[in-house]
Design a protein around this motif. Sequence first.
Motif, PDB file in Angstrom:
ATOM      1  N   ALA A  50      -6.509 -53.960 -14.668  1.00 19.33           N
ATOM      2  CA  ALA A  50      -5.314 -53.761 -15.488  1.00 19.33           C
ATOM      3  C   ALA A  50      -5.155 -54.888 -16.507  1.00 19.33           C
ATOM      4  CB  ALA A  50      -4.077 -53.691 -14.598  1.00 19.33           C
ATOM      5  N   GLY A  51      -4.805 -54.512 -17.722  1.00 17.58           N
ATOM      6  CA  GLY A  51      -4.558 -55.501 -18.768  1.00 17.58           C
ATOM      7  C   GLY A  51      -5.795 -55.979 -19.496  1.00 17.58           C
ATOM      8  N   LYS A  52      -6.977 -55.587 -19.040  1.00 16.35           N
ATOM      9  CA  LYS A  52      -8.208 -56.018 -19.692  1.00 16.35           C
ATOM     10  C   LYS A  52      -8.306 -55.410 -21.085  1.00 16.35           C
ATOM     11  CE  LYS A  52     -13.200 -56.367 -18.974  1.00 16.35           C
ATOM     12  NZ  LYS A  52     -14.336 -56.071 -18.048  1.00 16.35           N
ATOM     13  N   THR A  53      -8.582 -56.241 -22.064  1.00 11.50           N
ATOM     14  CA  THR A  53      -8.648 -55.773 -23.445  1.00 11.50           C
ATOM     15  C   THR A  53      -9.868 -54.880 -23.647  1.00 11.50           C
ATOM     16  OG1 THR A  53      -7.574 -57.796 -24.208  1.00 11.50           O
ATOM     17  CG2 THR A  53      -8.747 -56.482 -25.850  1.00 11.50           C
ATOM     18  N   LEU A  54      -9.617 -53.655 -24.051  1.00 13.83           N
ATOM     19  CA  LEU A  54     -10.679 -52.687 -24.289  1.00 13.83           C
ATOM     20  C   LEU A  54     -10.383 -51.914 -25.568  1.00 13.83           C
ATOM     21  CD1 LEU A  54     -11.029 -51.192 -20.688  1.00 13.83           C
ATOM     22  CD2 LEU A  54     -12.659 -52.729 -21.782  1.00 13.83           C
ATOM     23  N   SER A  55     -11.395 -51.537 -26.270  1.00 12.27           N
ATOM     24  CA  SER A  55     -11.219 -50.699 -27.461  1.00 12.27           C
ATOM     25  C   SER A  55     -12.540 -50.018 -27.780  1.00 12.27           C
ATOM     26  CB  SER A  55     -10.752 -51.538 -28.665  1.00 12.27           C
ATOM     27  OG  SER A  55     -11.729 -52.499 -29.006  1.00 12.27           O
ATOM     28  N   GLY A  56     -12.433 -48.844 -28.349  1.00 14.55           N
ATOM     29  CA  GLY A  56     -13.632 -48.100 -28.705  1.00 14.55           C
ATOM     30  C   GLY A  56     -14.269 -47.425 -27.508  1.00 14.55           C
ATOM     31  N   ALA A  57     -15.574 -47.286 -27.526  1.00 12.49           N
ATOM     32  CA  ALA A  57     -16.310 -46.614 -26.458  1.00 12.49           C
ATOM     33  C   ALA A  57     -16.414 -47.525 -25.238  1.00 12.49           C
ATOM     34  CB  ALA A  57     -17.693 -46.227 -26.945  1.00 12.49           C
ATOM     35  N   PRO A  96     -12.767 -31.921  -9.777  1.00 12.48           N
ATOM     36  CA  PRO A  96     -11.586 -32.409 -10.517  1.00 12.48           C
ATOM     37  C   PRO A  96     -11.229 -33.848 -10.156  1.00 12.48           C
ATOM     38  CG  PRO A  96     -10.888 -31.013  -8.709  1.00 12.48           C
ATOM     39  CD  PRO A  96     -12.398 -30.962  -8.725  1.00 12.48           C
ATOM     40  N   LEU A  97     -12.155 -34.770 -10.448  1.00 12.53           N
ATOM     41  CA  LEU A  97     -11.922 -36.174 -10.108  1.00 12.53           C
ATOM     42  C   LEU A  97     -10.837 -36.797 -10.962  1.00 12.53           C
ATOM     43  CD1 LEU A  97     -15.613 -37.431  -9.727  1.00 12.53           C
ATOM     44  CD2 LEU A  97     -13.972 -37.052  -7.891  1.00 12.53           C
ATOM     45  N   LEU A  98     -10.861 -36.494 -12.252  1.00 10.78           N
ATOM     46  CA  LEU A  98      -9.945 -37.099 -13.219  1.00 10.78           C
ATOM     47  C   LEU A  98      -9.146 -36.009 -13.913  1.00 10.78           C
ATOM     48  CD1 LEU A  98     -12.512 -39.574 -14.840  1.00 10.78           C
ATOM     49  CD2 LEU A  98     -10.771 -40.134 -13.135  1.00 10.78           C
ATOM     50  N   PRO A  99      -8.057 -36.397 -14.592  1.00 11.13           N
ATOM     51  CA  PRO A  99      -7.345 -35.406 -15.411  1.00 11.13           C
ATOM     52  C   PRO A  99      -8.309 -34.806 -16.438  1.00 11.13           C
ATOM     53  CG  PRO A  99      -6.074 -37.426 -15.207  1.00 11.13           C
ATOM     54  CD  PRO A  99      -7.409 -37.717 -14.616  1.00 11.13           C
ATOM     55  N   LYS A 100      -7.903 -33.743 -17.054  1.00 15.53           N
ATOM     56  CA  LYS A 100      -8.764 -33.038 -18.004  1.00 15.53           C
ATOM     57  C   LYS A 100      -9.377 -34.002 -19.015  1.00 15.53           C
ATOM     58  CE  LYS A 100      -8.891 -29.094 -21.146  1.00 15.53           C
ATOM     59  NZ  LYS A 100      -8.094 -28.015 -21.794  1.00 15.53           N
ATOM     60  N   HIS A 104     -12.268 -34.223 -25.490  1.00 17.61           N
ATOM     61  CA  HIS A 104     -13.516 -33.795 -26.126  1.00 17.61           C
ATOM     62  C   HIS A 104     -14.414 -35.007 -26.360  1.00 17.61           C
ATOM     63  CE1 HIS A 104     -16.266 -31.452 -28.544  1.00 17.61           C
ATOM     64  NE2 HIS A 104     -16.192 -32.365 -29.514  1.00 17.61           N
ATOM     65  N   GLY A 105     -15.634 -34.903 -25.898  1.00 20.52           N
ATOM     66  CA  GLY A 105     -16.581 -35.995 -26.063  1.00 20.52           C
ATOM     67  C   GLY A 105     -16.655 -36.933 -24.878  1.00 20.52           C
ATOM     68  N   ASP A 106     -15.671 -36.882 -23.964  1.00 15.41           N
ATOM     69  CA  ASP A 106     -15.709 -37.723 -22.769  1.00 15.41           C
ATOM     70  C   ASP A 106     -16.728 -37.186 -21.768  1.00 15.41           C
ATOM     71  OD1 ASP A 106     -13.728 -39.122 -23.972  1.00 15.41           O
ATOM     72  OD2 ASP A 106     -12.161 -38.629 -22.518  1.00 15.41           O
ATOM     73  N   PHE A 126     -17.010 -42.209 -19.184  1.00 19.58           N
ATOM     74  CA  PHE A 126     -17.263 -42.700 -20.534  1.00 19.58           C
ATOM     75  C   PHE A 126     -16.260 -42.063 -21.486  1.00 19.58           C
ATOM     76  CE2 PHE A 126     -21.206 -43.215 -18.237  1.00 19.58           C
ATOM     77  CZ  PHE A 126     -21.702 -44.441 -18.680  1.00 19.58           C
ATOM     78  N   THR A 127     -15.500 -42.909 -22.174  1.00 18.08           N
ATOM     79  CA  THR A 127     -14.427 -42.412 -23.027  1.00 18.08           C
ATOM     80  C   THR A 127     -14.156 -43.397 -24.156  1.00 18.08           C
ATOM     81  OG1 THR A 127     -12.139 -41.605 -23.024  1.00 18.08           O
ATOM     82  CG2 THR A 127     -12.637 -43.490 -21.615  1.00 18.08           C
ATOM     83  N   HIS A 128     -13.170 -43.095 -24.984  1.00 14.62           N
ATOM     84  CA  HIS A 128     -12.731 -43.990 -26.040  1.00 14.62           C
ATOM     85  C   HIS A 128     -11.282 -44.408 -25.756  1.00 14.62           C
ATOM     86  CE1 HIS A 128     -16.171 -42.008 -27.975  1.00 14.62           C
ATOM     87  NE2 HIS A 128     -16.236 -43.082 -28.761  1.00 14.62           N
ATOM     88  N   VAL A 129     -11.003 -45.671 -25.795  1.00 15.49           N
ATOM     89  CA  VAL A 129      -9.655 -46.171 -25.529  1.00 15.49           C
ATOM     90  C   VAL A 129      -9.176 -47.048 -26.681  1.00 15.49           C
ATOM     91  CG1 VAL A 129      -9.983 -46.103 -23.025  1.00 15.49           C
ATOM     92  CG2 VAL A 129     -10.462 -48.206 -24.298  1.00 15.49           C
ATOM     93  N   ARG A 130      -7.853 -47.187 -26.769  1.00 15.10           N
ATOM     94  CA  ARG A 130      -7.253 -48.011 -27.818  1.00 15.10           C
ATOM     95  C   ARG A 130      -6.326 -49.093 -27.259  1.00 15.10           C
ATOM     96  NH1 ARG A 130      -7.358 -42.807 -29.804  1.00 15.10           N
ATOM     97  NH2 ARG A 130      -8.446 -42.517 -31.793  1.00 15.10           N
ATOM     98  N   LYS A 131      -6.188 -49.120 -25.943  1.00 12.41           N
ATOM     99  CA  LYS A 131      -5.300 -50.124 -25.352  1.00 12.41           C
ATOM    100  C   LYS A 131      -5.768 -50.445 -23.940  1.00 12.41           C
ATOM    101  CE  LYS A 131      -1.982 -46.565 -23.883  1.00 12.41           C
ATOM    102  NZ  LYS A 131      -0.564 -46.128 -23.947  1.00 12.41           N
ATOM    103  N   PRO A 132      -5.291 -51.539 -23.371  1.00 15.68           N
ATOM    104  CA  PRO A 132      -5.717 -51.935 -22.020  1.00 15.68           C
ATOM    105  C   PRO A 132      -5.307 -50.889 -20.970  1.00 15.68           C
ATOM    106  CG  PRO A 132      -4.631 -53.754 -23.147  1.00 15.68           C
ATOM    107  CD  PRO A 132      -4.380 -52.532 -23.972  1.00 15.68           C
ATOM    108  N   LEU A 133      -5.995 -50.915 -19.855  1.00 15.53           N
ATOM    109  CA  LEU A 133      -5.640 -50.042 -18.741  1.00 15.53           C
ATOM    110  C   LEU A 133      -4.321 -50.509 -18.130  1.00 15.53           C
ATOM    111  CD1 LEU A 133      -9.090 -49.715 -16.919  1.00 15.53           C
ATOM    112  CD2 LEU A 133      -8.109 -48.182 -18.633  1.00 15.53           C
ATOM    113  N   ASP A 134      -3.546 -49.562 -17.587  1.00 18.66           N
ATOM    114  CA  ASP A 134      -2.286 -49.936 -16.940  1.00 18.66           C
ATOM    115  C   ASP A 134      -2.548 -50.382 -15.505  1.00 18.66           C
ATOM    116  OD1 ASP A 134      -2.687 -47.602 -15.445  1.00 18.66           O
ATOM    117  OD2 ASP A 134      -1.324 -46.412 -16.689  1.00 18.66           O
TER     118      ASP A 134
END
Length: 315
Positions: free
Chosen positions: A87-94, A143-147, A150-152, A181-189
């Motif tokens: 949680a709180g780790k800075t992440l962005s992009g892929a 169904p491990l994760l929410p839907k 696209h591209g994940d 594998f996904t794209h994120v714009r903010k840290p994990l909660d």
Amino acid sequence: MATSLSYALVLLVGCGAKSAPPPPPRAATVVVQPPSDEAKHDEIVASHRKIESEQQDALALACTGDAPHDKRCKPSCYVPASADPRAGKTLSGAVEIQHLACKLGDSFIVVDALDPDLTARRAKGRFPKPHKTGWQAAIEHAPLLPKLAHGDVLVVTGTKLRERTDPVTHETRTCVAVSYFTHVRKPLDKCGGDNDGCEATGNNAAHGIDVVHFRLAEARTLQAEHKTAPCQAAALEAIAVARGLPRWRQYAKLNTRAWHDVAAYRTRFDGILDEDSLFAAAASLGSDAEAVYLACGGASAKTAAEDEQSFHGCW
């Protein structure tokens, strides 16, 4: 003279005779009037109002302290889950977010707490492709994760299934590492996601089902050890919270408007669930707890309002 003698004899006979005892007093007759229909109605109404008042007080229960919620100790102390270490780790992009997928019934669920070394990091190059066949493909389609957006992509990265023991419930689980594998714009909660609900964020629904699952597992362990009294206590706690969860949801949504929608519920033992799935799972666990309660010698699973609603007060 004769007349005087006769009169004297009458007096002597009268004075020598014993008078008859007075009759015993009659017992007082007590007429018991059956309660009227109106009195019965008033009694029932008063009883229902008392129960309703107890329920309302319990439903409105809240923890007012600034410190974390207290431990719930029936029969042992349950300690709520802490925040995801990422949680709180800075992440962005892929990015690549690691998870642990464990078998539950005929499917798999996410149980990240069993692997403290899971990481979230930048993804290098193109996202890998999921497996088309084999046991990995079945897990990737679960169904491990929410839907997924696209591209994940969700890919099994572990080489084989391994058994792990949950240190909290002592349940044995068959698990394998997977990566999202996904794209994120903010840290994990604190839940390890984005706008999710879990114990670490104080989400009551997630905490409720976690308590039910924990107590049921505890009751089963005590049952196997033939410890009937603590087995009943653990099972009864699971039953109480399972009963209280849907009542609290209705109250929160209709009476207080204190319900907060989240993207998903990240539970400690039952994977990532949507709202309906969470409450259905809690009800199923509660039914299992009732069976264990009876098997441990419990006669009738009676639960009080304060126990049913304990999960959203101070834990």
